[in-house]
Scaffold this motif. Structure first.
Motif, mmCIF file in Angstrom:
data_model
loop_
_atom_site.group_PDB
_atom_site.id
_atom_site.type_symbol
_atom_site.label_atom_id
_atom_site.label_comp_id
_atom_site.label_asym_id
_atom_site.label_seq_id
_atom_site.Cartn_x
_atom_site.Cartn_y
_atom_site.Cartn_z
ATOM 1 N N TRP A 1 0.921 -1.209 0.244
ATOM 2 C CA TRP A 1 -0.178 0.350 -0.130
ATOM 3 C C TRP A 1 1.215 0.851 -0.439
ATOM 4 O O TRP A 1 1.929 1.114 1.090
ATOM 5 C CB TRP A 1 -0.798 0.077 0.788
ATOM 6 C CG TRP A 1 -1.476 -1.137 1.304
ATOM 7 C CD1 TRP A 1 -1.883 -2.519 1.835
ATOM 8 C CD2 TRP A 1 -2.525 -1.477 0.578
ATOM 9 N NE1 TRP A 1 -2.761 -3.028 1.292
ATOM 10 C CE2 TRP A 1 -3.962 -2.738 0.625
ATOM 11 C CE3 TRP A 1 -4.279 0.163 -0.497
ATOM 12 C CZ2 TRP A 1 -5.001 -3.031 0.016
ATOM 13 C CZ3 TRP A 1 -5.043 -0.769 -0.973
ATOM 14 C CH2 TRP A 1 -5.569 -1.599 -1.024
ATOM 15 N N TYR B 1 -3.594 3.770 -0.321
ATOM 16 C CA TYR B 1 -3.745 4.475 0.788
ATOM 17 C C TYR B 1 -3.703 5.974 0.744
ATOM 18 O O TYR B 1 -3.562 6.394 1.074
ATOM 19 C CB TYR B 1 -3.353 3.828 2.281
ATOM 20 C CG TYR B 1 -3.155 4.268 3.290
ATOM 21 C CD1 TYR B 1 -4.295 4.366 4.297
ATOM 22 C CD2 TYR B 1 -2.940 5.167 4.497
ATOM 23 C CE1 TYR B 1 -4.887 4.039 5.680
ATOM 24 C CE2 TYR B 1 -3.557 5.694 5.497
ATOM 25 C CZ TYR B 1 -4.632 5.330 6.522
ATOM 26 O OH TYR B 1 -4.870 5.751 7.307
ATOM 27 N N TRP C 1 -7.698 1.699 0.172
ATOM 28 C CA TRP C 1 -7.688 1.857 1.209
ATOM 29 C C TRP C 1 -8.003 2.834 1.791
ATOM 30 O O TRP C 1 -7.471 3.972 1.672
ATOM 31 C CB TRP C 1 -6.287 1.176 1.568
ATOM 32 C CG TRP C 1 -6.080 0.727 2.753
ATOM 33 C CD1 TRP C 1 -7.377 1.319 4.165
ATOM 34 C CD2 TRP C 1 -5.300 0.554 3.694
ATOM 35 N NE1 TRP C 1 -6.858 0.804 5.787
ATOM 36 C CE2 TRP C 1 -5.831 0.176 5.211
ATOM 37 C CE3 TRP C 1 -4.026 -0.118 3.413
ATOM 38 C CZ2 TRP C 1 -5.084 0.258 6.742
ATOM 39 C CZ3 TRP C 1 -3.373 -0.243 4.553
ATOM 40 C CH2 TRP C 1 -3.984 -0.380 6.261
ATOM 41 N N LEU D 1 -10.591 -1.546 1.598
ATOM 42 C CA LEU D 1 -10.470 -1.072 2.873
ATOM 43 C C LEU D 1 -10.791 -0.049 2.521
ATOM 44 O O LEU D 1 -10.698 0.784 2.049
ATOM 45 C CB LEU D 1 -8.776 -1.910 3.064
ATOM 46 C CG LEU D 1 -7.749 -2.957 3.484
ATOM 47 C CD1 LEU D 1 -6.760 -3.268 3.819
ATOM 48 C CD2 LEU D 1 -9.317 -3.731 4.640
ATOM 49 N N ASP E 1 -9.716 -1.056 10.855
ATOM 50 C CA ASP E 1 -10.027 -1.672 9.339
ATOM 51 C C ASP E 1 -11.174 -1.827 8.893
ATOM 52 O O ASP E 1 -11.353 -3.349 9.568
ATOM 53 C CB ASP E 1 -8.292 -1.090 8.674
ATOM 54 C CG ASP E 1 -7.833 -0.789 8.936
ATOM 55 O OD1 ASP E 1 -8.106 0.395 8.086
ATOM 56 O OD2 ASP E 1 -6.832 -0.850 8.952
#
Length: 149
Positions: A39, A78, A106, A133, A144
Protein backbone atom coordinates in the motif's frame (compact mmCIF):
# COMPACT_ATOMS: atom_id res chain seq x y z
CA UNK A 1 22.21 25.04 -5.71
CA UNK A 2 19.26 24.59 -8.01
CA UNK A 3 17.07 21.58 -7.50
CA UNK A 4 16.40 19.98 -10.86
CA UNK A 5 12.92 18.48 -10.98
CA UNK A 6 11.64 16.40 -13.83
CA UNK A 7 9.23 13.53 -14.36
CA UNK A 8 12.22 11.24 -14.93
CA UNK A 9 13.89 12.22 -11.66
CA UNK A 10 10.61 11.76 -9.75
CA UNK A 11 10.07 8.37 -11.38
CA UNK A 12 13.60 7.20 -10.55
CA UNK A 13 13.24 8.45 -6.98
CA UNK A 14 10.03 6.43 -6.55
CA UNK A 15 11.51 3.37 -8.25
CA UNK A 16 14.64 3.36 -6.06
CA UNK A 17 12.77 4.01 -2.79
CA UNK A 18 10.30 1.21 -3.53
CA UNK A 19 13.07 -1.26 -4.43
CA UNK A 20 14.84 -0.35 -1.19
CA UNK A 21 11.65 -0.93 0.82
CA UNK A 22 11.09 -4.23 -0.94
CA UNK A 23 14.63 -5.39 -0.15
CA UNK A 24 14.19 -4.52 3.54
CA UNK A 25 11.05 -6.65 3.80
CA UNK A 26 12.45 -9.45 1.61
CA UNK A 27 15.52 -9.77 3.84
CA UNK A 28 13.23 -10.76 6.72
CA UNK A 29 10.21 -12.30 4.97
CA UNK A 30 10.91 -13.14 1.30
CA UNK A 31 7.56 -14.84 0.62
CA UNK A 32 5.60 -12.04 2.27
CA UNK A 33 7.47 -9.39 0.28
CA UNK A 34 6.65 -11.22 -2.94
CA UNK A 35 3.00 -12.09 -2.34
CA UNK A 36 1.51 -9.63 0.17
CA UNK A 37 -0.32 -6.47 -0.86
CA UNK A 38 1.73 -3.28 -0.88
CA UNK A 39 0.00 0.00 0.00
CA UNK A 40 1.38 3.39 -1.04
CA UNK A 41 0.56 6.10 1.51
CA UNK A 42 -0.69 9.14 -0.41
CA UNK A 43 -1.57 11.74 2.21
CA UNK A 44 -1.06 15.49 2.45
CA UNK A 45 1.12 15.20 5.58
CA UNK A 46 3.80 13.41 3.52
CA UNK A 47 6.39 15.21 1.42
CA UNK A 48 5.44 15.62 -2.26
CA UNK A 49 7.23 17.10 -5.27
CA UNK A 50 4.86 20.01 -5.71
CA UNK A 51 3.14 19.32 -9.03
CA UNK A 52 0.63 16.73 -10.10
CA UNK A 53 2.92 15.44 -12.87
CA UNK A 54 5.90 14.96 -10.58
CA UNK A 55 3.79 13.27 -7.92
CA UNK A 56 2.22 10.88 -10.44
CA UNK A 57 5.67 10.11 -11.89
CA UNK A 58 6.98 9.27 -8.40
CA UNK A 59 4.00 6.96 -7.76
CA UNK A 60 4.48 5.29 -11.15
CA UNK A 61 8.12 4.78 -10.16
CA UNK A 62 7.10 3.28 -6.82
CA UNK A 63 4.89 0.74 -8.56
CA UNK A 64 7.58 -0.12 -11.13
CA UNK A 65 10.22 -0.40 -8.39
CA UNK A 66 8.10 -2.84 -6.39
CA UNK A 67 7.29 -4.93 -9.48
CA UNK A 68 10.90 -4.95 -10.72
CA UNK A 69 12.14 -5.96 -7.26
CA UNK A 70 9.78 -8.95 -7.19
CA UNK A 71 6.45 -7.85 -5.69
CA UNK A 72 3.73 -9.96 -7.30
CA UNK A 73 0.84 -9.07 -4.95
CA UNK A 74 -1.56 -6.20 -5.45
CA UNK A 75 -0.26 -2.65 -5.14
CA UNK A 76 -2.81 -0.15 -3.92
CA UNK A 77 -3.23 3.37 -2.62
CA UNK A 78 -3.97 4.40 0.99
CA UNK A 79 -5.61 7.82 0.85
CA UNK A 80 -8.92 9.66 0.57
CA UNK A 81 -10.64 11.01 -2.55
CA UNK A 82 -9.79 14.59 -1.59
CA UNK A 83 -6.11 13.90 -0.80
CA UNK A 84 -5.67 11.72 -3.90
CA UNK A 85 -7.01 14.55 -6.07
CA UNK A 86 -4.99 17.23 -4.22
CA UNK A 87 -1.73 15.29 -4.67
CA UNK A 88 -2.18 13.72 -8.12
CA UNK A 89 -4.90 15.77 -9.79
CA UNK A 90 -6.48 12.44 -10.75
CA UNK A 91 -10.04 11.21 -10.35
CA UNK A 92 -11.39 7.67 -10.32
CA UNK A 93 -11.91 8.04 -14.09
CA UNK A 94 -8.41 9.34 -14.91
CA UNK A 95 -6.37 7.15 -12.53
CA UNK A 96 -6.70 4.05 -14.71
CA UNK A 97 -5.14 5.89 -17.66
CA UNK A 98 -2.22 7.24 -15.60
CA UNK A 99 -1.47 3.84 -14.07
CA UNK A 100 -2.45 1.52 -16.94
CA UNK A 101 -5.43 0.21 -15.00
CA UNK A 102 -7.29 0.91 -11.78
CA UNK A 103 -5.52 0.49 -8.45
CA UNK A 104 -7.05 -0.94 -5.26
CA UNK A 105 -7.77 1.69 -2.68
CA UNK A 106 -7.77 1.68 1.10
CA UNK A 107 -9.88 4.59 2.32
CA UNK A 108 -8.09 6.45 5.11
CA UNK A 109 -10.19 7.84 7.93
CA UNK A 110 -8.87 7.84 11.48
CA UNK A 111 -11.84 9.97 12.53
CA UNK A 112 -14.43 7.74 10.83
CA UNK A 113 -16.89 5.51 12.66
CA UNK A 114 -17.71 1.93 11.65
CA UNK A 115 -20.89 3.25 10.02
CA UNK A 116 -18.83 5.72 7.96
CA UNK A 117 -16.37 2.96 7.04
CA UNK A 118 -19.27 0.85 5.77
CA UNK A 119 -20.42 3.82 3.67
CA UNK A 120 -16.86 4.30 2.35
CA UNK A 121 -16.85 0.64 1.28
CA UNK A 122 -19.92 1.12 -0.89
CA UNK A 123 -18.50 4.07 -2.84
CA UNK A 124 -16.78 3.75 -6.19
CA UNK A 125 -13.35 4.36 -4.71
CA UNK A 126 -10.98 7.15 -5.65
CA UNK A 127 -8.73 5.14 -8.00
CA UNK A 128 -11.37 3.60 -10.24
CA UNK A 129 -11.71 0.35 -8.35
CA UNK A 130 -14.05 -0.31 -5.44
CA UNK A 131 -12.34 0.09 -2.06
CA UNK A 132 -10.61 -2.97 -0.60
CA UNK A 133 -10.44 -1.53 2.95
CA UNK A 134 -11.91 1.38 4.88
CA UNK A 135 -10.32 2.73 8.03
CA UNK A 136 -12.24 3.78 11.15
CA UNK A 137 -11.66 4.47 14.83
CA UNK A 138 -12.41 2.25 17.85
CA UNK A 139 -11.56 4.31 20.93
CA UNK A 140 -7.84 5.12 20.70
CA UNK A 141 -7.19 2.49 17.99
CA UNK A 142 -7.36 2.55 14.21
CA UNK A 143 -9.26 -0.36 12.67
CA UNK A 144 -9.97 -1.42 9.12
CA UNK A 145 -13.07 -2.87 7.54
CA UNK A 146 -12.53 -5.30 4.68
CA UNK A 147 -14.87 -4.22 1.89
CA UNK A 148 -16.72 -6.86 -0.08
CA UNK A 149 -17.78 -6.69 -3.66
Amino acid sequence: TTLFRSNSCSYIYGEQRAAHSYRLVAALEPLTAKTAPWWLDVELMASWAGTYQLNVAALQGFIAGLRNAGAAGPIGIYSTSAQWKDITGLTEQTTATAFKGPLPDWVAGTEATLTQARQNCTGGGFTGMGPALAQYRIGPLDADLRCTG
